[in-house]
Design an enzyme around this catalytic site. Structure first.
Site, short mmCIF file in Angstrom:
data_model
loop_
_atom_site.label_atom_id
_atom_site.label_comp_id
_atom_site.label_asym_id
_atom_site.label_seq_id
_atom_site.Cartn_x
_atom_site.Cartn_y
_atom_site.Cartn_z
N GLY A 33 98.54 -11.21 2.93
CA GLY A 33 97.33 -12.00 3.15
C GLY A 33 96.14 -11.37 2.48
O GLY A 33 96.28 -10.51 1.60
N ASN A 34 94.95 -11.80 2.85
CA ASN A 34 93.72 -11.19 2.31
C ASN A 34 92.63 -11.23 3.37
O ASN A 34 92.83 -11.79 4.45
CB ASN A 34 93.30 -11.88 1.00
CG ASN A 34 92.94 -13.33 1.20
OD1 ASN A 34 91.96 -13.65 1.85
ND2 ASN A 34 93.78 -14.23 0.68
N ARG A 35 91.50 -10.62 3.08
CA ARG A 35 90.46 -10.38 4.08
C ARG A 35 89.51 -11.55 4.30
O ARG A 35 88.51 -11.39 4.99
CB ARG A 35 89.66 -9.14 3.71
CG ARG A 35 90.45 -7.85 3.78
CD ARG A 35 89.60 -6.67 3.37
NE ARG A 35 90.35 -5.43 3.34
CZ ARG A 35 90.57 -4.65 4.41
NH1 ARG A 35 90.07 -4.98 5.58
NH2 ARG A 35 91.27 -3.54 4.29
N ALA A 101 90.24 -18.30 -0.25
CA ALA A 101 90.75 -17.16 -1.02
C ALA A 101 92.26 -17.38 -1.14
O ALA A 101 93.05 -16.94 -0.28
CB ALA A 101 90.43 -15.86 -0.31
#
Ligand code: CTP
Ligand code: CA
Length: 226
Positions: A33-35, A101
């Site tokens: 995943g990402n932030r 994102a």
């Protein structure tokens, strides 16, 4: 320039907003995943709805309430699911704002069972590239007015202008990530770029920035599409 807070600058327009991260599953219990928190995208969806648009919000995995006035929310997990949901929602929309994102890569294969640790050995994952949602919309006939986001840690203007051109966007919202700004934060600072101009939105609460962004999108939309 166009500080028209509270005006219905998007009345009569259909707007699709994507928000949040995507999760790419590795096995039934793990993912890449990402932030992204989704806060900026949700604030944009809220601002667009307040500006009179009919808003469809395509959300990655986030824990955020749907803003009042958003007509439809579609929850997705992976980039492929977001691609499908945005493509469908964007048919007939006037404006697409890609604040999500989107993961650039996904594991080549998703293991059907939990991967077991092999003691003392490194693990390599083979990743496949995901489709670019914005670029695929830009390639379609009669596509909506396209707004991208670019979160950068360096060379913000040159990377943002490159994305504007390469992806065939009408506008890009660029921000420097880090230093208490950007992902996982309440504040942001954005510069908007379009082919023959730019606008600086100084550090502020994401809700304030989202209203300013919506005002600029509305005025550029009018210039380009009447
Ligand atoms: N985006 C997209 N589909 C993808 C990847 C990105 O639509 N598969 C969109 C994002 O929603 C954002 C914009 O493209 O609006 C820019 O995303 P970014 O990650 O900054 O651009 P990339 O082209 O993926 O470049 P890089 O990650 O290498 O900086
Ligand atoms: Ca990317």
């Amino acid at each position: 320039i166009v500080a028209s807070f509270g005006e219905r600058v998007l009345a009569g327009l259909k707007v699709v907003v994507s928000a949040g991260p995507t999760y790419e599953d590795i096995d039934p219990v793990r993912f890449i995943g990402n932030r992204s928190s989704g806060k900026m995208g949700f604030a944009v969806a809220d601002a667009a709805a307040q500006a009179g648009a009919q808003v469809t919000l395509v959300a990655g995995p986030v824990s955020l309430a749907t803003p009042q006035g958003v007509s439809k929310r579609i929850d997705v997990r992976s980039a492929a699911q977001m691609h499908a949901a945005v493509t469908e929602a964007a048919a007939g929309a006037h404006i697409y704002i890609g604040a999500a994102a989107v993961g650039d890569y996904r594991p080549n294969e998703v293991a059907p069972h939990k991967l077991k640790k092999q003691n003392g050995q490194d693990l390599s994952l083979q990743l496949a590239q995901n489709p670019d949602i914005l670029a695929s919309l830009a390639a379609q006939q009669g596509h909506p007015f396209l707004v991208g986001f670019a979160a950068e840690t360096q060379n913000v203007e040159s990377y943002a202008r490159d994305k504007l051109q390469r992806k065939g966007l009408d506008m890009i919202a660029a921000n420097q990530v880090g230093d208490g700004l950007g992902f996982e934060t309440a504040d942001n600072a954005i510069t908007l770029y379009w082919a023959d101009g730019s606008a600086q939105l100084p550090r502020a609460d994401k809700a304030v920035l989202a209203r300013q962004l919506v005002d600029h999108v509305a005025s550029r939309y009018r210039v380009q599409r009447g």
